[in-house]
Design an enzyme around this catalytic site. Structure first.
Site, PDB file in Angstrom:
ATOM      1  N   CYS A  69       0.860  -1.173   0.000  1.00  0.00           N
ATOM      2  CA  CYS A  69       0.000   0.000   0.000  1.00  0.00           C
ATOM      3  C   CYS A  69       0.898   1.225   0.000  1.00  0.00           C
ATOM      4  O   CYS A  69       2.108   1.121   0.169  1.00  0.00           O
ATOM      5  CB  CYS A  69      -0.875   0.001   1.235  1.00  0.00           C
ATOM      6  SG  CYS A  69      -1.686  -1.586   1.497  1.00  0.00           S
ATOM      7  N   ARG A 109       1.944   0.774  -6.302  1.00  0.00           N
ATOM      8  CA  ARG A 109       2.281  -0.155  -5.219  1.00  0.00           C
ATOM      9  C   ARG A 109       1.053  -0.913  -4.699  1.00  0.00           C
ATOM     10  O   ARG A 109       1.201  -1.930  -4.038  1.00  0.00           O
ATOM     11  CB  ARG A 109       2.884   0.631  -4.059  1.00  0.00           C
ATOM     12  CG  ARG A 109       4.172   1.310  -4.406  1.00  0.00           C
ATOM     13  CD  ARG A 109       4.735   1.960  -3.190  1.00  0.00           C
ATOM     14  NE  ARG A 109       5.147   0.962  -2.235  1.00  0.00           N
ATOM     15  CZ  ARG A 109       6.383   0.791  -1.817  1.00  0.00           C
ATOM     16  NH1 ARG A 109       7.319   1.562  -2.274  1.00  0.00           N
ATOM     17  NH2 ARG A 109       6.671  -0.125  -0.945  1.00  0.00           N
ATOM     18  N   TRP A 164      -4.115  -1.950  -0.774  1.00  0.00           N
ATOM     19  CA  TRP A 164      -4.136  -3.225  -1.495  1.00  0.00           C
ATOM     20  C   TRP A 164      -4.632  -4.210  -0.463  1.00  0.00           C
ATOM     21  O   TRP A 164      -3.937  -4.509   0.511  1.00  0.00           O
ATOM     22  CB  TRP A 164      -2.718  -3.550  -1.954  1.00  0.00           C
ATOM     23  CG  TRP A 164      -2.574  -4.725  -2.862  1.00  0.00           C
ATOM     24  CD1 TRP A 164      -2.749  -4.746  -4.219  1.00  0.00           C
ATOM     25  CD2 TRP A 164      -2.168  -6.041  -2.490  1.00  0.00           C
ATOM     26  NE1 TRP A 164      -2.487  -5.999  -4.705  1.00  0.00           N
ATOM     27  CE2 TRP A 164      -2.132  -6.812  -3.677  1.00  0.00           C
ATOM     28  CE3 TRP A 164      -1.843  -6.654  -1.300  1.00  0.00           C
ATOM     29  CZ2 TRP A 164      -1.787  -8.155  -3.683  1.00  0.00           C
ATOM     30  CZ3 TRP A 164      -1.492  -7.992  -1.301  1.00  0.00           C
ATOM     31  CH2 TRP A 164      -1.464  -8.736  -2.482  1.00  0.00           C
ATOM     32  N   ASN A 175       0.534   0.704   6.654  1.00  0.00           N
ATOM     33  CA  ASN A 175       0.979  -0.383   5.779  1.00  0.00           C
ATOM     34  C   ASN A 175       1.518  -1.482   6.674  1.00  0.00           C
ATOM     35  O   ASN A 175       2.201  -1.188   7.658  1.00  0.00           O
ATOM     36  CB  ASN A 175       2.123   0.076   4.867  1.00  0.00           C
ATOM     37  CG  ASN A 175       1.656   1.003   3.777  1.00  0.00           C
ATOM     38  OD1 ASN A 175       0.467   1.222   3.620  1.00  0.00           O
ATOM     39  ND2 ASN A 175       2.603   1.559   3.036  1.00  0.00           N
ATOM     40  N   GLY A 176       1.277  -2.733   6.321  1.00  0.00           N
ATOM     41  CA  GLY A 176       1.788  -3.844   7.123  1.00  0.00           C
ATOM     42  C   GLY A 176       0.636  -4.677   7.636  1.00  0.00           C
ATOM     43  O   GLY A 176      -0.500  -4.535   7.192  1.00  0.00           O
ATOM     44  N   GLU A 228      11.325 -16.350 -16.829  1.00  0.00           N
ATOM     45  CA  GLU A 228      10.979 -14.926 -16.788  1.00  0.00           C
ATOM     46  C   GLU A 228       9.928 -14.589 -17.857  1.00  0.00           C
ATOM     47  O   GLU A 228       8.999 -13.818 -17.601  1.00  0.00           O
ATOM     48  CB  GLU A 228      12.264 -14.091 -16.972  1.00  0.00           C
ATOM     49  CG  GLU A 228      12.091 -12.592 -16.952  1.00  0.00           C
ATOM     50  CD  GLU A 228      11.434 -12.029 -15.696  1.00  0.00           C
ATOM     51  OE1 GLU A 228      11.277 -12.762 -14.715  1.00  0.00           O
ATOM     52  OE2 GLU A 228      11.040 -10.850 -15.730  1.00  0.00           O
ATOM     53  N   LYS A 262       6.190 -13.069 -17.066  1.00  0.00           N
ATOM     54  CA  LYS A 262       5.678 -11.829 -17.665  1.00  0.00           C
ATOM     55  C   LYS A 262       4.329 -12.063 -18.333  1.00  0.00           C
ATOM     56  O   LYS A 262       3.412 -11.263 -18.187  1.00  0.00           O
ATOM     57  CB  LYS A 262       6.653 -11.267 -18.717  1.00  0.00           C
ATOM     58  CG  LYS A 262       7.938 -10.659 -18.219  1.00  0.00           C
ATOM     59  CD  LYS A 262       7.800  -9.337 -17.521  1.00  0.00           C
ATOM     60  CE  LYS A 262       7.663  -9.491 -16.050  1.00  0.00           C
ATOM     61  NZ  LYS A 262       8.821  -9.762 -15.252  1.00  0.00           N
ATOM     62  N   GLU A 295       1.648 -12.446 -15.683  1.00  0.00           N
ATOM     63  CA  GLU A 295       1.368 -11.206 -14.946  1.00  0.00           C
ATOM     64  C   GLU A 295       0.608 -10.184 -15.776  1.00  0.00           C
ATOM     65  O   GLU A 295      -0.301  -9.544 -15.284  1.00  0.00           O
ATOM     66  CB  GLU A 295       2.693 -10.530 -14.539  1.00  0.00           C
ATOM     67  CG  GLU A 295       3.414 -11.148 -13.397  1.00  0.00           C
ATOM     68  CD  GLU A 295       4.604 -10.306 -13.008  1.00  0.00           C
ATOM     69  OE1 GLU A 295       5.539 -10.179 -13.828  1.00  0.00           O
ATOM     70  OE2 GLU A 295       4.609  -9.757 -11.898  1.00  0.00           O
ATOM     71  N   HIS A 332       9.570 -35.469 -19.804  1.00  0.00           N
ATOM     72  CA  HIS A 332       9.229 -36.077 -18.511  1.00  0.00           C
ATOM     73  C   HIS A 332       7.857 -35.623 -18.029  1.00  0.00           C
ATOM     74  O   HIS A 332       7.541 -35.808 -16.860  1.00  0.00           O
ATOM     75  CB  HIS A 332      10.308 -35.756 -17.474  1.00  0.00           C
ATOM     76  CG  HIS A 332      11.646 -36.324 -17.844  1.00  0.00           C
ATOM     77  ND1 HIS A 332      11.946 -37.661 -17.747  1.00  0.00           N
ATOM     78  CD2 HIS A 332      12.749 -35.735 -18.373  1.00  0.00           C
ATOM     79  CE1 HIS A 332      13.178 -37.870 -18.181  1.00  0.00           C
ATOM     80  NE2 HIS A 332      13.688 -36.702 -18.578  1.00  0.00           N
ATOM     81  N   LYS A 386       3.543  -3.702  -6.676  1.00  0.00           N
ATOM     82  CA  LYS A 386       4.929  -3.570  -7.112  1.00  0.00           C
ATOM     83  C   LYS A 386       5.901  -4.060  -6.063  1.00  0.00           C
ATOM     84  O   LYS A 386       6.925  -4.655  -6.369  1.00  0.00           O
ATOM     85  CB  LYS A 386       5.198  -2.099  -7.453  1.00  0.00           C
ATOM     86  CG  LYS A 386       6.589  -1.823  -7.984  1.00  0.00           C
ATOM     87  CD  LYS A 386       6.802  -2.504  -9.316  1.00  0.00           C
ATOM     88  CE  LYS A 386       8.192  -2.306  -9.879  1.00  0.00           C
ATOM     89  NZ  LYS A 386       8.475  -3.266 -10.967  1.00  0.00           N
TER      90      LYS A 386
HETATM   91  O1  M6R Z   1      11.344  -5.692  -5.557  1.00  0.00           O
HETATM   92  P1  M6R Z   1      11.799  -7.092  -5.769  1.00  0.00           P
HETATM   93  O2  M6R Z   1      12.747  -7.254  -6.878  1.00  0.00           O
HETATM   94  O3  M6R Z   1      12.345  -7.713  -4.500  1.00  0.00           O
HETATM   95  O4  M6R Z   1      10.478  -7.884  -6.124  1.00  0.00           O
HETATM   96  C1  M6R Z   1      10.469  -9.266  -6.277  1.00  0.00           C
HETATM   97  C2  M6R Z   1       9.201  -9.734  -6.951  1.00  0.00           C
HETATM   98  O5  M6R Z   1       8.091  -9.408  -6.170  1.00  0.00           O
HETATM   99  C3  M6R Z   1       9.033  -9.132  -8.346  1.00  0.00           C
HETATM  100  O6  M6R Z   1      10.113  -9.421  -9.179  1.00  0.00           O
HETATM  101  C4  M6R Z   1       7.733  -9.631  -8.998  1.00  0.00           C
HETATM  102  O7  M6R Z   1       7.828 -10.997  -9.289  1.00  0.00           O
HETATM  103  C5  M6R Z   1       7.452  -8.801 -10.249  1.00  0.00           C
HETATM  104  N1  M6R Z   1       6.055  -8.506 -10.309  1.00  0.00           N
HETATM  105  C6  M6R Z   1       7.884  -9.476 -11.489  1.00  0.00           C
HETATM  106  O8  M6R Z   1       7.486  -8.827 -12.648  1.00  0.00           O
END
Ligand code: M6R
Length: 607
Positions: free
Chosen positions: A2, A27, A73, A99-100, A480, A484, A487, A503, A602
């Protein structure tokens, strides 16, 4: 996850708070709210949805020079106006944004209810204004401290008292908070991104610190201790105001920034003539590096993938055993920490709770851990104390792109240093240094002519399932690419090492199933070609990312994407880019919210 913004000073608070929230919206973003001080009262408005909804709700707000604001969030309680922050005490005289997670929420709530408090939301946060009210005897700092002493869990909070105009209180434990000091005005934020439009002079709060924030001055102390003038830092130059600069989305802008961001990760670090590199922040001389018997990267998501690609390069070039660990697993399995291992905590935000937890576990067991971090002054950077800044600049899109290539570049610079203390010769070092230096231009060249991405987009958007395959250095890229696509486009897909396909995942292949095969110029190429034939034999649609000039692979593929040829250990830096573009354009075609995909935040500051 948040976002928090607070302001006290001579200017109108509302536009500053709303603009600050917009900059933090990436965020966490299901609801938002503000509390303003005006006319001896607090004025609170909250709205479900985006900041635009809140901006409408605050039309007609009292003219105020002080307030706090929040983007939420959801964790505890659904996405409703009642659950949005700020929360207040029953009299509406104390407002809190948080936040938390308050872990002993249930027991505190039951206690307060037994004392007659009526809760209006399902959130853990609402505990806080009621607890603060319970302890309030006229001194706001004391009331907040006493309340926080009862709380177990994590928090970054900003508190506004109707009885104390001109003063805000901020406190942190496990959730980032930074104070900004301007000219006769002060700010509170959960991310420096909300401050850069106003000031570069900041104070990063540490865990269990509390601050008294008034116009142009802040005082900070340990909870229960005395307050002092804090150590003021300057926000790094890389950390400019993130604007779209003509791009339709931050994700596309950040993909296109990679030539420049990789250059920044290399600048001043690689010494081509000496065939070596220098990372000052590591504080490691060759005599320290030769004692490193194992390198272990720690990270989550994209940062884990960067660590995986880096560990292959470390073994390949430096011949030092290397692994990459998923921080969220590692921290909870009572890991064995070898005495001569060096841990590298990789994080874009520098605030990921799981990575921070993994760092604490390594340190508790006497291990050495360095940060490989983008956000200067972030919790991970400060906790590690030593390490490498990757300098990719603010990354706003939730889907990480330029951070991956910058993290990997920084780790490759480290690999060169490590390798030179082992078996890598001066000539070998010069070759690696020159190859690294050539990457930014190759990235720029590829981005000018990225190939038939739209053909790939048509194939994956029409599919029920997509399989990403790669061997060796291409496997982290496959992971990766799949991350992507999930996401940003929400397309079901998975990544496998190509040799594992038979396998199990081969059973998923049907007529026209898109299989995206990532290749490089390496000694596994022939085996990769055999795997491609297996894919073709099942009627799947073969899409290959391959180095320019590999005509044999090109001829096999239904769709072929050529990237500039580089050494195998550098190939992830180029091969990942078409996959970033694929996810972006597939998301666009499917009408997804590119920069703020559903359910994601984020910076994942909770477990
Ligand atoms: O800020 P960080 O690099 O520690 O974040 C790690 C992951 O949360 C971050 O890479 C997440 O998987 C992204 N949404 C990937 O696109």
């Amino acid at each position: 996850m948040c976002g928090i913004v607070g302001y006290v000073g001579p200017r109108k608070a509302t536009p500053i708070l709303v603009d600050g929230l917009r900059r933090l919206e990436y965020r966490g973003y299901d609801s938002a709210g503000v509390a303003l001080y005006g006319d001896e009262h607090l004025w609170v408005r909250r709205a479900v949805g985006r900041i635009d909804q809140l901006a409408e709700a605050v039309v007609g707000a009292p003219s105020s020079q002080m307030g706090i604001a929040h983007t939420r969030w959801a964790t505890h309680g659904g996405i409703t106006e009642e659950n949005a922050h700020p929360h207040t005490d029953a009299a509406g005289r104390i407002a809190v944004v948080h936040n938390g997670i308050i872990e002993n929420n249930s027991s505190l709530r039951a206690q307060l209810e037994a004392e007659g408090v009526v809760f209006l939301s399902e959130t853990d946060t609402e505990i806080l204004p009621h607890l603060i009210r319970k302890h309030y005897r006229g001194n706001p700092l004391e009331a907040v401290e006493r309340a926080l002493r009862q709380v177990r869990g994590t928090y970054g909070i900003a508190v506004l008292f109707a009885d104390h105009p001109g003063t805000l209180i901020a406190a942190r434990h496990g959730s980032p908070l930074v104070l900004g000091i301007g000219d006769q005005e002060s700010f509170i934020a959960s991310d420096p991104q909300a401050l850069v439009a106003h000031t570069r002079r900041v104070v990063y709060l540490d865990d269990r610190e509390i601050a008294l924030v008034s116009a142009g001055s802040v005082q900070v102390g340990r909870l229960g201790g005395s307050l002092e003038d804090p150590n003021i830092k300057l926000i790094d130059d890389d950390w400019g105001l993130a604007e779209l600069d003509g791009f339709p989305h931050f994700m596309l802008k950040e993909i296109h920034e990679q030539g420049e961001s990789i250059l920044r990760a290399l600048r001043g670090r690689v010494q081509v003539e000496e065939g070596n590199a220098k990372l000052g922040g590591l504080n490691m001389e060759p005599r320290d590096l030769v004692r490193v018997e194992r390198v272990v990267s720690l990270g989550c998501g994209t940062s884990f993938h960067a660590g995986l690609a880096a560990s292959l390069a470390i073994e390949h070039l430096a011949r030092v055993p290397a692994d990459s660990e998923i921080a969220s697993e590692f921290r909870h399995r009572n890991p064995i920490i070898p005495k001569d291992a060096l841990y590298m905590a990789i994080s874009q935000s520098g605030e990921t709770a799981d990575t921070l937890g993994a760092i604490q576990e390594v340190r508790l067991k006497g291990g050495v851990v360095m940060g490989v971090v983008n956000a200067v002054g972030s919790t991970i950077a400060r906790t590690c104390g030593a390490g490498v800044y990757v300098h990719s600049g603010p990354e706003i899109a939730v889907a990480s792109t330029k951070a991956f290539t910058s993290q990997l570049t920084a780790m490759l610079v480290f690999t060169l240093m490590l390798a030179r203390t082992r078996n890598l010769s001066l000539d070998g070092g010069r070759r690696v240094a020159a190859e690294l230096q050539a990457i930014p231009d190759k990235v720029v060249r590829y981005l000018k002519n990225p190939g038939p991405i739209d053909e790939m987009v048509r194939a994956v958007t029409a599919a029920r399932y997509v399989l990403f395959l790669g061997r060796g250095f291409s496997y982290p890229v496959a992971l990766e690419g799949a991350l992507k696509l999930k996401e940003v486009a929400y397309i079901p897909c998975e990544a496998y090492p190509a040799g594992e396909m038979k396998h199990g995942p081969i059973a998923m292949l049907e007529e026209n199933t898109p299989v995206i095969f990532i290749t490089s110029k390496d000694d596994q190429r022939d085996k990769a070609i055999s795997n491609m034939r297996e894919v073709l034999a099942r009627g799947a649609k073969l899409i290959v990312i391959h180095p320019e000039g590999d005509e044999e692979v090109k001829a096999l593929a239904h769709i072929s994407i050529e990237v500039p040829a580089v050494a195998d250990y550098l190939s992830p830096l180029l091969n990942v880019i078409p996959l970033q573009l694929l996810a972006y354009r597939a998301g666009l075609v499917l009408g997804r919210d590119i920069d703020k995909p559903r359910h994601l935040a984020k910076s994942v500051t909770v477990e």
